[in-house]
Design a protein around this motif. Sequence first.
Motif, PDB file in Angstrom:
ATOM      1  N   GLU A 126       0.839  -1.211   0.000  1.00  0.00           N
ATOM      2  CA  GLU A 126       0.000   0.000   0.000  1.00  0.00           C
ATOM      3  C   GLU A 126       0.868   1.252   0.000  1.00  0.00           C
ATOM      4  OE1 GLU A 126      -2.663  -0.559   3.307  1.00  0.00           O
ATOM      5  OE2 GLU A 126      -3.567  -2.269   2.262  1.00  0.00           O
ATOM      6  N   ASP A 127       2.143   1.069   0.289  1.00  0.00           N
ATOM      7  CA  ASP A 127       3.102   2.174   0.344  1.00  0.00           C
ATOM      8  C   ASP A 127       3.686   2.413  -1.055  1.00  0.00           C
ATOM      9  OD1 ASP A 127       5.316   3.771   0.648  1.00  0.00           O
ATOM     10  OD2 ASP A 127       6.117   2.697   2.388  1.00  0.00           O
ATOM     11  N   ALA A 128       3.383   3.593  -1.593  1.00  0.00           N
ATOM     12  CA  ALA A 128       3.798   3.893  -2.981  1.00  0.00           C
ATOM     13  C   ALA A 128       5.319   3.832  -3.147  1.00  0.00           C
ATOM     14  CB  ALA A 128       3.274   5.261  -3.403  1.00  0.00           C
ATOM     15  N   ALA A 129       6.067   4.257  -2.119  1.00  0.00           N
ATOM     16  CA  ALA A 129       7.531   4.254  -2.203  1.00  0.00           C
ATOM     17  C   ALA A 129       8.059   2.823  -2.333  1.00  0.00           C
ATOM     18  CB  ALA A 129       8.123   4.929  -0.978  1.00  0.00           C
ATOM     19  N   GLU A 130       7.431   1.903  -1.616  1.00  0.00           N
ATOM     20  CA  GLU A 130       7.834   0.494  -1.706  1.00  0.00           C
ATOM     21  C   GLU A 130       7.544  -0.063  -3.094  1.00  0.00           C
ATOM     22  OE1 GLU A 130       6.550  -2.328   1.212  1.00  0.00           O
ATOM     23  OE2 GLU A 130       8.221  -1.715   2.508  1.00  0.00           O
ATOM     24  N   ARG A 131       6.382   0.280  -3.603  1.00  0.00           N
ATOM     25  CA  ARG A 131       6.017  -0.200  -4.943  1.00  0.00           C
ATOM     26  C   ARG A 131       7.011   0.327  -5.972  1.00  0.00           C
ATOM     27  NH1 ARG A 131       0.778   1.322  -3.517  1.00  0.00           N
ATOM     28  NH2 ARG A 131       0.778   3.055  -4.992  1.00  0.00           N
ATOM     29  N   GLU A 132       7.329   1.624  -5.869  1.00  0.00           N
ATOM     30  CA  GLU A 132       8.259   2.231  -6.830  1.00  0.00           C
ATOM     31  C   GLU A 132       9.640   1.591  -6.748  1.00  0.00           C
ATOM     32  OE1 GLU A 132       8.141   6.526  -6.323  1.00  0.00           O
ATOM     33  OE2 GLU A 132       5.976   6.408  -6.693  1.00  0.00           O
ATOM     34  N   ALA A 133      10.102   1.337  -5.533  1.00  0.00           N
ATOM     35  CA  ALA A 133      11.415   0.703  -5.352  1.00  0.00           C
ATOM     36  C   ALA A 133      11.409  -0.674  -6.018  1.00  0.00           C
ATOM     37  CB  ALA A 133      11.754   0.577  -3.875  1.00  0.00           C
ATOM     38  N   ALA A 134      10.381  -1.460  -5.733  1.00  0.00           N
ATOM     39  CA  ALA A 134      10.307  -2.825  -6.270  1.00  0.00           C
ATOM     40  C   ALA A 134      10.233  -2.811  -7.792  1.00  0.00           C
ATOM     41  CB  ALA A 134       9.099  -3.548  -5.682  1.00  0.00           C
ATOM     42  N   GLU A 135       9.559  -1.805  -8.329  1.00  0.00           N
ATOM     43  CA  GLU A 135       9.391  -1.755  -9.788  1.00  0.00           C
ATOM     44  C   GLU A 135      10.693  -1.445 -10.529  1.00  0.00           C
ATOM     45  OE1 GLU A 135       5.945   0.702 -10.051  1.00  0.00           O
ATOM     46  OE2 GLU A 135       4.665  -1.012  -9.543  1.00  0.00           O
ATOM     47  N   ARG A 136      11.685  -0.973  -9.804  1.00  0.00           N
ATOM     48  CA  ARG A 136      12.983  -0.716 -10.443  1.00  0.00           C
ATOM     49  C   ARG A 136      13.767  -2.006 -10.685  1.00  0.00           C
ATOM     50  NH1 ARG A 136      16.620   3.949  -8.659  1.00  0.00           N
ATOM     51  NH2 ARG A 136      17.242   3.495 -10.781  1.00  0.00           N
ATOM     52  N   LEU A 137      13.320  -3.097 -10.043  1.00  0.00           N
ATOM     53  CA  LEU A 137      14.039  -4.361 -10.172  1.00  0.00           C
ATOM     54  C   LEU A 137      13.253  -5.392 -10.985  1.00  0.00           C
ATOM     55  CD1 LEU A 137      15.208  -3.065  -7.387  1.00  0.00           C
ATOM     56  CD2 LEU A 137      16.129  -5.352  -7.056  1.00  0.00           C
ATOM     57  N   ALA A 138      13.986  -6.340 -11.533  1.00  0.00           N
ATOM     58  CA  ALA A 138      13.358  -7.469 -12.226  1.00  0.00           C
ATOM     59  C   ALA A 138      13.974  -8.763 -11.709  1.00  0.00           C
ATOM     60  CB  ALA A 138      13.564  -7.340 -13.730  1.00  0.00           C
ATOM     61  N   VAL A 139      13.245  -9.850 -11.919  1.00  0.00           N
ATOM     62  CA  VAL A 139      13.720 -11.166 -11.480  1.00  0.00           C
ATOM     63  C   VAL A 139      14.479 -11.844 -12.611  1.00  0.00           C
ATOM     64  CG1 VAL A 139      12.939 -13.491 -10.856  1.00  0.00           C
ATOM     65  CG2 VAL A 139      11.880 -11.500  -9.792  1.00  0.00           C
ATOM     66  N   PHE A 140      15.652 -12.370 -12.287  1.00  0.00           N
ATOM     67  CA  PHE A 140      16.366 -13.225 -13.236  1.00  0.00           C
ATOM     68  C   PHE A 140      16.478 -14.616 -12.624  1.00  0.00           C
ATOM     69  CE2 PHE A 140      20.071 -15.365 -14.917  1.00  0.00           C
ATOM     70  CZ  PHE A 140      19.876 -15.214 -16.278  1.00  0.00           C
ATOM     71  N   TRP A 141      16.027 -15.614 -13.374  1.00  0.00           N
ATOM     72  CA  TRP A 141      16.087 -16.996 -12.882  1.00  0.00           C
ATOM     73  C   TRP A 141      17.451 -17.596 -13.220  1.00  0.00           C
ATOM     74  CZ3 TRP A 141      12.470 -17.571  -9.570  1.00  0.00           C
ATOM     75  CH2 TRP A 141      11.212 -17.005  -9.775  1.00  0.00           C
ATOM     76  N   PRO A 142      18.321 -17.770 -12.236  1.00  0.00           N
ATOM     77  CA  PRO A 142      19.657 -18.297 -12.542  1.00  0.00           C
ATOM     78  C   PRO A 142      19.679 -19.819 -12.699  1.00  0.00           C
ATOM     79  CG  PRO A 142      19.522 -17.740 -10.222  1.00  0.00           C
ATOM     80  CD  PRO A 142      18.183 -17.409 -10.819  1.00  0.00           C
ATOM     81  N   ASN A 143      20.764 -20.280 -13.306  1.00  0.00           N
ATOM     82  CA  ASN A 143      21.073 -21.712 -13.424  1.00  0.00           C
ATOM     83  C   ASN A 143      20.002 -22.492 -14.202  1.00  0.00           C
ATOM     84  OD1 ASN A 143      22.450 -20.530 -10.956  1.00  0.00           O
ATOM     85  ND2 ASN A 143      23.560 -22.454 -11.163  1.00  0.00           N
ATOM     86  N   GLN A 144      19.376 -21.812 -15.187  1.00  0.00           N
ATOM     87  CA  GLN A 144      18.321 -22.498 -15.941  1.00  0.00           C
ATOM     88  C   GLN A 144      18.848 -23.573 -16.889  1.00  0.00           C
ATOM     89  OE1 GLN A 144      14.703 -21.783 -15.239  1.00  0.00           O
ATOM     90  NE2 GLN A 144      16.152 -21.485 -13.573  1.00  0.00           N
TER      91      GLN A 144
END
Length: 341
Positions: free
Chosen positions: A231-249
């Motif tokens: 619900e915290d916009a700052a948290e959402r914005e921070a998270a949106e700067r990152l993406a998930v990379f699945w290692p060792n596929q």
Amino acid sequence: MRAVSFQRLALALLLAVLAQPGAAASEVNLYSSRQEKLIKPLLEEFTKKTGIKVNLVTGKDDAIIKRLETEAANSPADVLFTADAGRLHRAQALGLLQPIQSQSLEEAVPAAYRDPSGHWFGLSLRARPIMYVKDKVDPATLSTYEALAEPQWKGRICIRSSDNIYNQSLVASMIATQGVEKTEEWARGFVANFARRPTGGDRDQIKAAAAGQCDIAIANTYYLAGMLNSEDAAEREAAERLAVFWPNQNGRGTHVNVSGAGVTRSAKNKDNAVRLLEFLASDEAQRWYAEVNHEYPVKPGVAWSDTLKAWGEFKADSVNVAKLGERNADAVRLMDRAGWK
Ligand SMILES: [Fe+2]
């Protein structure tokens, strides 16, 4: 007249059953490290379906294991529910759990996500992939956990301390597949690439990366999912700067772990305890529980939340999570030698 005395007899019998300490046919005592709001609705559903009342005691992961250890045979607990296979293994090694056999649990929970001898069963799955800052890292330069020891990542990685069991389990998974020596060599290079001395929890690594302190964060996916849905916009914005990379596929797969449960050695309501575990592995419970915790269901075929779907499917490490507990002590010593604070 006759009807009344029959009613009285029935009432007396009922009271006699209820008076039996700890062994009432209709209850089960659960020690859980899961916050009440993240599990209570499920327990209420279980009670509605079975008539079995659940007495819930919540506490921190290590504290409830300690409590179980102190209470020993006198513990009222029938079920221990905690996070991380490393902890479940520790509870097992301390003699706090008993093996159970249940066809429905064995069918629902893949073999890699439960103790081979039935002392505990994974009930949700958590992945610990690489997270990268989208405008700083080209995902084409990422591949494996191992490659994060290469010089190109110098001063760019945020990860929490080695006293955290998630990192211990990650290192244990590497020891399980490539041995101590190779893993230690990796750990030295990996630690040399840290952007800062490890501090804070998984969420703090994501926030530090979003704030520009590092380009890579290692964290469990549910923290990122929690921030994305915050619900915290700052948290959402921070998270949106990152993406998930699945290692060792192309190799063993991304490191995964479980939260799970086992029947205690002291259980006085063993049958009810097994029924509770079976319920928690059912499709309905799997979907709800994974969704509110932003984790993955352990049971194949159960629908994922939209957040998880957006990150796509991935190949998970198939090493039995029990190995994470077995190699925990090796992992702790190795991280210490490698200078992982
Ligand atoms: Fe966690």
